[in-house]
Structure formats: structure tokens, C-alpha cells
Design a protein around this motif. Structure first.
Motif, short mmCIF file in Angstrom:
data_model
loop_
_atom_site.label_atom_id
_atom_site.label_comp_id
_atom_site.label_asym_id
_atom_site.label_seq_id
_atom_site.Cartn_x
_atom_site.Cartn_y
_atom_site.Cartn_z
N ALA A 1 0.82 -1.14 -0.09
CA ALA A 1 0.10 0.09 0.11
C ALA A 1 0.94 1.26 -0.02
O ALA A 1 0.60 2.13 -0.76
CB ALA A 1 -0.91 0.12 1.28
N GLN A 2 2.00 1.26 0.75
CA GLN A 2 2.85 2.23 0.50
C GLN A 2 3.60 2.39 -0.55
O GLN A 2 3.82 3.71 -0.90
CB GLN A 2 3.86 2.29 2.08
N ARG A 3 4.02 1.49 -1.21
CA ARG A 3 4.61 1.48 -2.53
C ARG A 3 3.47 2.32 -3.65
O ARG A 3 4.01 2.91 -4.57
CB ARG A 3 5.00 0.21 -3.22
N ALA A 4 2.19 2.13 -3.44
CA ALA A 4 1.34 2.70 -4.41
C ALA A 4 0.97 4.09 -3.88
O ALA A 4 0.05 4.75 -4.80
CB ALA A 4 0.20 1.79 -4.01
N THR A 5 1.36 4.81 -2.73
CA THR A 5 1.15 5.88 -2.48
C THR A 5 2.05 7.06 -3.52
O THR A 5 2.87 6.72 -4.17
CB THR A 5 1.64 6.50 -1.00
N ALA A 6 1.38 8.27 -3.69
CA ALA A 6 1.82 9.42 -4.46
C ALA A 6 3.33 9.65 -3.87
O ALA A 6 3.73 9.89 -2.76
CB ALA A 6 1.07 10.46 -4.31
N SER A 7 4.07 10.27 -4.83
CA SER A 7 5.49 10.46 -4.76
C SER A 7 5.76 12.08 -4.78
O SER A 7 6.65 12.59 -4.20
CB SER A 7 6.36 9.84 -5.74
N HIS A 8 5.07 12.70 -5.49
CA HIS A 8 5.08 14.22 -5.66
C HIS A 8 4.11 15.18 -5.00
O HIS A 8 3.02 14.96 -5.29
CB HIS A 8 5.25 14.40 -6.96
N PRO A 9 4.73 16.12 -4.14
CA PRO A 9 5.99 16.54 -3.83
C PRO A 9 6.42 15.46 -2.67
O PRO A 9 5.56 15.03 -2.05
CB PRO A 9 5.99 17.70 -3.49
N SER A 10 7.72 15.29 -2.30
CA SER A 10 8.15 14.68 -1.03
C SER A 10 7.73 15.36 0.39
O SER A 10 8.23 16.49 0.41
CB SER A 10 9.54 14.53 -1.22
N GLY A 11 6.85 14.52 1.15
CA GLY A 11 6.52 15.09 2.17
C GLY A 11 7.64 15.21 3.06
O GLY A 11 8.01 16.15 4.12
N SER A 12 8.47 14.23 3.30
CA SER A 12 9.90 14.06 4.04
C SER A 12 10.78 15.11 3.60
O SER A 12 11.41 15.98 4.38
CB SER A 12 10.39 12.88 3.79
N ALA A 13 11.09 15.51 2.16
CA ALA A 13 11.77 16.53 1.97
C ALA A 13 11.29 17.87 2.44
O ALA A 13 12.13 18.86 3.12
CB ALA A 13 12.05 16.56 0.23
N SER A 14 9.95 17.97 2.40
CA SER A 14 9.32 19.19 3.08
C SER A 14 9.66 19.40 4.49
O SER A 14 9.99 20.21 5.04
CB SER A 14 7.89 18.97 2.70
N VAL A 15 9.44 18.16 5.36
CA VAL A 15 9.60 18.38 6.46
C VAL A 15 11.11 18.66 6.93
O VAL A 15 11.58 19.63 7.75
CB VAL A 15 9.53 17.02 7.19
N GLY A 16 12.21 17.95 6.25
CA GLY A 16 13.60 18.31 6.32
C GLY A 16 13.92 19.49 6.08
O GLY A 16 14.63 20.16 6.93
N ALA A 17 13.33 20.04 5.00
CA ALA A 17 13.71 21.48 4.74
C ALA A 17 12.79 22.52 5.80
O ALA A 17 13.63 23.51 6.16
CB ALA A 17 13.11 21.95 3.55
N ALA A 18 11.76 22.26 6.26
CA ALA A 18 11.06 22.85 7.43
C ALA A 18 12.08 22.88 8.51
O ALA A 18 12.16 23.88 9.24
CB ALA A 18 9.73 22.26 7.64
N TYR A 19 12.47 21.53 9.08
CA TYR A 19 13.24 21.59 10.29
C TYR A 19 14.31 22.39 10.07
O TYR A 19 14.80 23.19 11.08
CB TYR A 19 13.65 20.10 10.54
N GLY A 20 15.20 22.50 9.07
CA GLY A 20 16.29 23.19 8.84
C GLY A 20 16.18 24.55 8.93
O GLY A 20 16.97 25.25 9.56
#
Length: 184
Positions: free
Chosen positions: A120-139
Motif C-alpha cells: 500500500a505504501q509503494r502505491a502512494t503518491a511521490s510528488h512532492p516529497s513530504g519528507s523533503a518538505s519536513v526536512g527543509a522546514a526543520y532546517g
């Protein structure tokens, strides 16, 4: 967050590359090259970066900050980062709802991820990256709090984003657009 709030912030997330477009092809070629990093030191770092809960994610920034922040000793910062995690990820999820781009591990069912990924996780959407969004926001938050370490901590946010590509969870443009969203 909702579409109204995101619009009021002036956040604009481009659509994912069209299948077969030059950008899509470039993304896919880069993803194949990054798959070669499996089981390397960079892969292990990417595995660690997959954990973004504030209590654990603070450790990603230790070296960049030049000191360790323990979540238990910094409850207000942990509360702020918990909110950042929620809001940055929610903004990415709203953008993902506009159009579905499969993840690299979804496009290639044999591709290893550096974390446990269900079908199910493999089938989820890739764009935009939520983890990249979180990493940038933390930074961005930590750069504001420790301005003399701003370059180093925002660099860790970028490394968290890159880790998502190493893990096979996102393509480069997914990460680029997610990081821009998080920085905003």
C-alpha cells in the motif's frame, strides 16, 4: 492546513513531470543511479533519515548545530517541531492530492527501499516529497534559532531530502519541489 491557507501563504507547487517528458526521463535515470547506493554508508544514513519524528530527528542535526538537543530537555522546541512536521507533511499531502505520480519503489516492485514499505505504501503518491518538505522546514526553523549554524542545519535538511531519493521513495523533482514547499 487547507488549500486556502496554502494559497494565502503564496505557496505554489508545480505539477509532477508528465510521464515520458524529458524531466521524467531524467528523474528516472537519476533514480536508477541512486539505487546503486544500496547497502553503502549513504544508504545507512538514508535509513536513519527516514525517521522524522522530532524526538528522533533532532539527532540528525547534532553535528550541524555543534551540540546535542534532547527532546526531553527541550519540550517547547519539540512541540514546535511536532507542529512543523504536521504542517509541512500536510501541505505536501494536499499537493499530492492534485495528481498521482508513483514512487520509484512503486514503479519498480523489485526495488529495495531502505525502510519497511508495504504494498500500500509503494502505491502512494511521490510528488512532492513530504519528507523533503519536513526536512527543509526543520532546517529553516533551526537556522532561525541558531543563525550562526544556519548553513549547516539547512544543509542537513537537504541531506534528509536526498536520503528520500537514495531510499527509492522519491524522484529528484519530487524532492526538489517538496524541499521548496518546506522552506516556504
Amino acid at each position: 492546513l487547507d488549500e486556502t491557507v496554502i494559497g494565502a501563504l503564496g505557496v505554489s507547487v508545480p505539477a509532477p513531470p508528465s510521464p515520458g517528458s524529458p524531466e521524467d526521463i531524467t528523474d528516472r535515470e537519476a533514480s536508477v543511479r541512486l539505487a546503486a547506493l544500496a547497502d553503502t554508508d549513504r544508504w545507512l544514513l538514508a535509513t536513519r533519515h527516514a525517521e522524522l519524528r522530532p524526538g528522533v530527528a533532532l539527532a540528525h542535526f547534532d553535528c550541524a548545530l555543534g551540540f546535542r538537543i534532547e527532546a526531553v530537555e527541550a519540550p517547547r522546541l519539540t512541540a514546535i517541531l511536532t507542529r512543523v512536521l504536521h504542517d509541512a507533511n500536510e501541505a505536501a499531502e494536499l499537493a499530492k492530492a492534485r495528481g498521482h505520480r508513483p514512487r520509484p519503489v512503486g514503479d519498480d516492485p523489485d526495488r529495495r527501499a531502505c525502510q519497511v514499505v508495504t504494498p500500500a505504501q509503494r502505491a502512494t503518491a511521490s510528488h512532492p516529497s513530504g519528507s523533503a518538505s519536513v526536512g527543509a522546514a526543520y532546517g529553516a526553523v533551526l537556522a532561525t534559532l541558531v543563525p550562526d549554524r544556519a548553513e549547516a542545519v539547512t544543509g542537513i535538511g537537504r541531506q534528509i531530502a536526498i536520503s528520500r531519493m537514495v531510499c527509492g521513495m522519491h524522484y529528484p523533482s519530487d524532492v526538489e519541489d517538496g524541499a521548496a514547499l518546506g522552506a516556504t
